[in-house]
Scaffold this active site. Structure first.
Site, PDB file in Angstrom:
ATOM      1  N   ARG A  98       0.831  -1.198   0.000  1.00 54.15           N
ATOM      2  CA  ARG A  98       0.000   0.000   0.000  1.00 54.15           C
ATOM      3  C   ARG A  98       0.871   1.257   0.000  1.00 54.15           C
ATOM      4  O   ARG A  98       2.022   1.242   0.429  1.00 54.15           O
ATOM      5  CB  ARG A  98      -0.921   0.021   1.220  1.00 54.15           C
ATOM      6  CG  ARG A  98      -2.036  -0.990   1.196  1.00 54.15           C
ATOM      7  CD  ARG A  98      -2.963  -0.808   2.396  1.00 54.15           C
ATOM      8  NE  ARG A  98      -2.244  -0.852   3.660  1.00 54.15           N
ATOM      9  CZ  ARG A  98      -1.967   0.221   4.400  1.00 54.15           C
ATOM     10  NH1 ARG A  98      -2.345   1.431   3.995  1.00 54.15           N
ATOM     11  NH2 ARG A  98      -1.308   0.100   5.534  1.00 54.15           N
ATOM     12  N   LYS A 243      -8.210  -2.698   1.316  1.00 57.83           N
ATOM     13  CA  LYS A 243      -8.067  -1.829   2.473  1.00 57.83           C
ATOM     14  C   LYS A 243      -8.852  -0.527   2.306  1.00 57.83           C
ATOM     15  O   LYS A 243      -9.252   0.095   3.298  1.00 57.83           O
ATOM     16  CB  LYS A 243      -6.590  -1.529   2.736  1.00 57.83           C
ATOM     17  CG  LYS A 243      -5.814  -2.742   3.246  1.00 57.83           C
ATOM     18  CD  LYS A 243      -6.405  -3.285   4.557  1.00 57.83           C
ATOM     19  CE  LYS A 243      -5.540  -4.386   5.155  1.00 57.83           C
ATOM     20  NZ  LYS A 243      -6.134  -4.953   6.397  1.00 57.83           N
ATOM     21  N   HIS A 262      -9.998  -4.488  13.062  1.00 55.47           N
ATOM     22  CA  HIS A 262      -8.900  -5.164  12.374  1.00 55.47           C
ATOM     23  C   HIS A 262      -8.451  -6.319  13.269  1.00 55.47           C
ATOM     24  O   HIS A 262      -7.609  -6.149  14.139  1.00 55.47           O
ATOM     25  CB  HIS A 262      -7.755  -4.171  12.129  1.00 55.47           C
ATOM     26  CG  HIS A 262      -6.595  -4.763  11.398  1.00 55.47           C
ATOM     27  ND1 HIS A 262      -5.293  -4.434  11.669  1.00 55.47           N
ATOM     28  CD2 HIS A 262      -6.538  -5.673  10.388  1.00 55.47           C
ATOM     29  CE1 HIS A 262      -4.487  -5.103  10.876  1.00 55.47           C
ATOM     30  NE2 HIS A 262      -5.216  -5.873  10.092  1.00 55.47           N
ATOM     31  N   SER A 280       1.408  -6.886  12.828  1.00 57.05           N
ATOM     32  CA  SER A 280       2.230  -7.862  12.129  1.00 57.05           C
ATOM     33  C   SER A 280       3.327  -8.406  13.045  1.00 57.05           C
ATOM     34  O   SER A 280       4.000  -7.651  13.749  1.00 57.05           O
ATOM     35  CB  SER A 280       2.862  -7.211  10.893  1.00 57.05           C
ATOM     36  OG  SER A 280       3.680  -8.120  10.197  1.00 57.05           O
ATOM     37  N   LYS A 284      -1.150 -13.220  15.158  1.00 53.42           N
ATOM     38  CA  LYS A 284      -2.608 -13.153  14.989  1.00 53.42           C
ATOM     39  C   LYS A 284      -3.132 -14.270  14.074  1.00 53.42           C
ATOM     40  O   LYS A 284      -4.089 -14.973  14.420  1.00 53.42           O
ATOM     41  CB  LYS A 284      -2.995 -11.784  14.420  1.00 53.42           C
ATOM     42  CG  LYS A 284      -4.474 -11.593  14.118  1.00 53.42           C
ATOM     43  CD  LYS A 284      -4.802 -10.124  13.885  1.00 53.42           C
ATOM     44  CE  LYS A 284      -4.091  -9.537  12.693  1.00 53.42           C
ATOM     45  NZ  LYS A 284      -4.733  -9.909  11.400  1.00 53.42           N
ATOM     46  N   THR A 285      -2.512 -14.427  12.927  1.00 48.28           N
ATOM     47  CA  THR A 285      -2.972 -15.438  11.977  1.00 48.28           C
ATOM     48  C   THR A 285      -2.703 -16.840  12.504  1.00 48.28           C
ATOM     49  O   THR A 285      -3.559 -17.727  12.440  1.00 48.28           O
ATOM     50  CB  THR A 285      -2.287 -15.245  10.616  1.00 48.28           C
ATOM     51  OG1 THR A 285      -2.632 -13.958  10.097  1.00 48.28           O
ATOM     52  CG2 THR A 285      -2.736 -16.308   9.623  1.00 48.28           C
ATOM     53  N   ASP A 299      -8.824 -11.277   9.174  1.00 50.33           N
ATOM     54  CA  ASP A 299      -8.294  -9.909   9.111  1.00 50.33           C
ATOM     55  C   ASP A 299      -9.267  -8.799   9.501  1.00 50.33           C
ATOM     56  O   ASP A 299      -8.889  -7.880  10.209  1.00 50.33           O
ATOM     57  CB  ASP A 299      -7.775  -9.630   7.701  1.00 50.33           C
ATOM     58  CG  ASP A 299      -6.845  -8.431   7.644  1.00 50.33           C
ATOM     59  OD1 ASP A 299      -6.079  -8.212   8.595  1.00 50.33           O
ATOM     60  OD2 ASP A 299      -6.874  -7.706   6.637  1.00 50.33           O
ATOM     61  N   ARG A 363       2.563 -11.983  -1.434  1.00 55.06           N
ATOM     62  CA  ARG A 363       1.203 -12.218  -0.919  1.00 55.06           C
ATOM     63  C   ARG A 363       0.463 -13.266  -1.726  1.00 55.06           C
ATOM     64  O   ARG A 363       0.808 -13.572  -2.871  1.00 55.06           O
ATOM     65  CB  ARG A 363       0.397 -10.915  -0.989  1.00 55.06           C
ATOM     66  CG  ARG A 363       0.874  -9.816  -0.053  1.00 55.06           C
ATOM     67  CD  ARG A 363       0.181  -9.909   1.280  1.00 55.06           C
ATOM     68  NE  ARG A 363       0.550  -8.838   2.187  1.00 55.06           N
ATOM     69  CZ  ARG A 363      -0.075  -8.597   3.329  1.00 55.06           C
ATOM     70  NH1 ARG A 363      -1.093  -9.349   3.682  1.00 55.06           N
ATOM     71  NH2 ARG A 363       0.314  -7.624   4.117  1.00 55.06           N
TER      72      ARG A 363
END
Length: 571
Positions: A98, A243, A262, A280, A284-285, A299, A363
């Site tokens: 981004r 996003k 988020h 990050s 979390k994932t 997410d 990604r």
């Protein structure tokens, strides 16, 4: 009756499954069959695009293409390359992430009274937006013979979702939108579709006059809240579309009493729901991907009067150093219909996830049904537990702490984690990273508005909040050691099954939250961080230093007219 129609009522109502993977596979197969139909061609006038946007000239409009046809278009257009197992891979050009300094909102009434203006939500005058918008429309009318239109939803909750329309020139960007947003069940469902928001992706338009317009670069991603449109120019990166809509959900929903977050979410066999917030590198994932629980989403989620709902119909995961051993769910989700970005493909057609010659931000996007252990409804009940994840490289915070509602708001607004040496150029020692709501880049309103709304929901539904540190213990980075995944899992499991509440707690003297003194699977000296340090005075000094960082960061949330949560922070 088709398989999809037969399963649709149970799928929409979030049926609980005794066999997660088998039922999920059935639903996924039915959905693929349903969406495998040949999509009919459309025109700009039949979709109302000409009147709504001014795009009139493209002679061919490909509308909500099924996955097999998307692949055919990508291949025919030579937009990338196919891997050995049929996954398509594209390069996003100069921009592999981004471009936050190029994101703007049009400053006009009435949204100007709600938006939290600053470095995150930069303003542009309406005439600047008009300039960029006209360039995009002119490009479509003069240079584009065929375009792609995706109509679908953001949000699985019928009450709170938004209709989104994504207009692109490239087939792979259509593919990305199809992966990430929620796909309609049938062609009939989109008859008479009226978008709540339209994104016009004109990535090939470069704004050479950006300096005269007062912009940051040739790239512009501009949102017009009143016109319910966004225009993207100068960047091919797919994440700008995803996003961007997330930012808009962060604007719309809280103003209507619906929380936008988020975070990842999962659901237990008994229907209990948990949320995982974290920046990050905090896990979390990894921690939300639990073989004993259904993944709601990884997410972005909302929280309305019915419970938790996923914003998305897919996942967008990092692939750097990806392996089946470490992240089997993501690894196995990369197959036909997934879309790789900026991944180097070896001569044998296999992706090389260790090659970062293009970018470290490689990604993959894929429809969520590529995860066998997913919740097909994309929804869950009101959360029993919320986990704030932090990677504390200073070695100060306990592996798990229980937060009061006020403390939860303080840590939600702080959004703390720490970067360690080597993660970014110039980082030579642990560096604090504070990001409000664990996603400040997407908060369009003042952060305390989200905190106030979250606190009301916690009070109403009795949700408990915990802070879990996946960082260092026994000393800071370079001295101590990283928390073991086994100990972290033990903390998470104790939170999810409620057994943590049977433990004895002691109040942390500086930060004030409650720390369990014993917990199965976690060494006692690790639970109380000071006990794990051989240098007790060093711990006290480091704790005081970190507490000071929290205090300094939090001053920006104190101003007239907003709730002050300072008293719930470190003393």
């Amino acid at each position: 009756m088709s398989a999809m129609k037969a399963l649709a009522p149970a799928w929409r109502n979030g049926m609980r499954y005794t066999s997660f993977s088998s039922r999920a596979k059935i639903v996924a197969a039915a959905r693929r069959q349903q969406l495998g139909k040949t999509a009919s061609l459309a025109t700009v006038s039949s979709l109302g695009i000409d009147k709504a946007t001014g795009i009139t000239k493209p002679s061919t409009v490909y509308y909500n293409l099924p996955y097999p046809e998307v692949f055919e278009h990508e291949t025919k257009n030579k937009e990338g390359e196919s891997t050995a197992n049929g996954t398509y891979c594209v390069s996003t050009g100069q921009f592999t992430g981004r471009s936050p300094k190029d994101k703007y909102f049009v400053k006009q009434a009435p949204s100007d009274k709600h938006l939290d203006w600053g470095k995150i939500n930069q303003s542009v005058a309406p005439e600047v937006y008009d300039n960029i918008y006209k360039k995009a429309i002119k490009h479509y009318n003069e240079n584009v013979d065929k375009m792609y239109v995706f109509d679908g939803y953001c949000g699985t909750s019928p009450k709170s979702r938004k209709n989104v329309r994504i207009i692109t020139e490239l087939a792979w960007q259509h593919h990305f939108a199809k992966n990430m947003f929620i796909r309609p069940d049938s062609e009939a469902e989109t008859a008479g579709f009226v978008p709540d928001f339209t994104v016009i992706n004109a990535c090939k338009v470069v704004n050479d006059d950006y300096k005269e317009l007062g912009l940051n670069s040739e790239v512009a991603v501009i949102f017009n809240v009143e016109e319910n449109k966004a225009v993207i120019t100068g960047t091919w990166y797919g994440g700008e579309m995803k996003k961007g809509i997330f930012s808009m959900m962060n604007y719309w929903l809280p103003l209507n009493g619906v929380m936008a977050m988020h975070c990842s979410a999962n659901k237990g066999k008994n229907g209990d729901t948990a949320l995982f917030f974290g920046l990050s590198g905090t896990g979390k994932t990894t921690l939300s991907a639990d073989p004993e629980r259904l993944l709601i989403g990884d997410d972005e989620h909302g929280w309305d009067e019915d419970g938790i709902f996923n914003f998305e119909g897919g996942c967008y995961a990092k692939t750097i150093n990806l392996s089946r051993e470490n992240e089997p769910e993501i690894y196995d989700a990369i197959k036909r219909d997934a879309l790789l970005e900026n991944v180097v493909i070896k001569e044998n057609g296999e992706p090389d996830y260790t090659d970062v010659s293009k970018t470290e931000n490689t990604r993959v996007s894929y429809p969520i049904y590529h995860i066998d252990n997913h919740e097909p409804s994309g929804m869950g009940g009101h959360p029993n537990s919320i986990v704030f994840l932090t990677c504390d490289a200073f070695g100060v915070l306990p592996p798990v702490s229980r937060l009061s509602p006020g403390q939860a708001m303080y840590h939600y607004l702080s959004g703390y984690t720490a970067k360690v040496a080597g993660t970014e150029r110039g980082v030579t020692e642990p560096t604090p990273n504070f990001s409000a709501g664990f996603g400040a880049a997407f908060l369009t309103l003042h952060p305390t508005m989200y905190a106030d709304l979250l606190q009301k929901k916690l009070d109403r539904h009795g949700t408990q909040c915990f802070l879990i540190n996946t960082g260092w213990t026994g000393g800071g980075y370079g001295v101590g050691k990283r928390m073991s995944i086994k100990a972290t899992r033990a903390c998470v499991n104790a939170v999810l099954d409620g057994s943590i509440n049977k433990a004895s707690f002691t109040a942390e003297p500086v930060f004030g939250f409650e720390v369990p003194t014993e917990l199965p699977g976690v060494p006692t000296e690790v639970l109380i961080p000071r006990d794990a340090w051989s240098d007790k005075e060093g711990y006290d000094a480091t704790r005081a230093r970190l507490a000071g960082m929290f205090k300094d960061n939090f001053t920006k949330f104190v101003k007239p007219g907003v709730t002050d949560y300072t008293s719930f922070g470190p003393k």
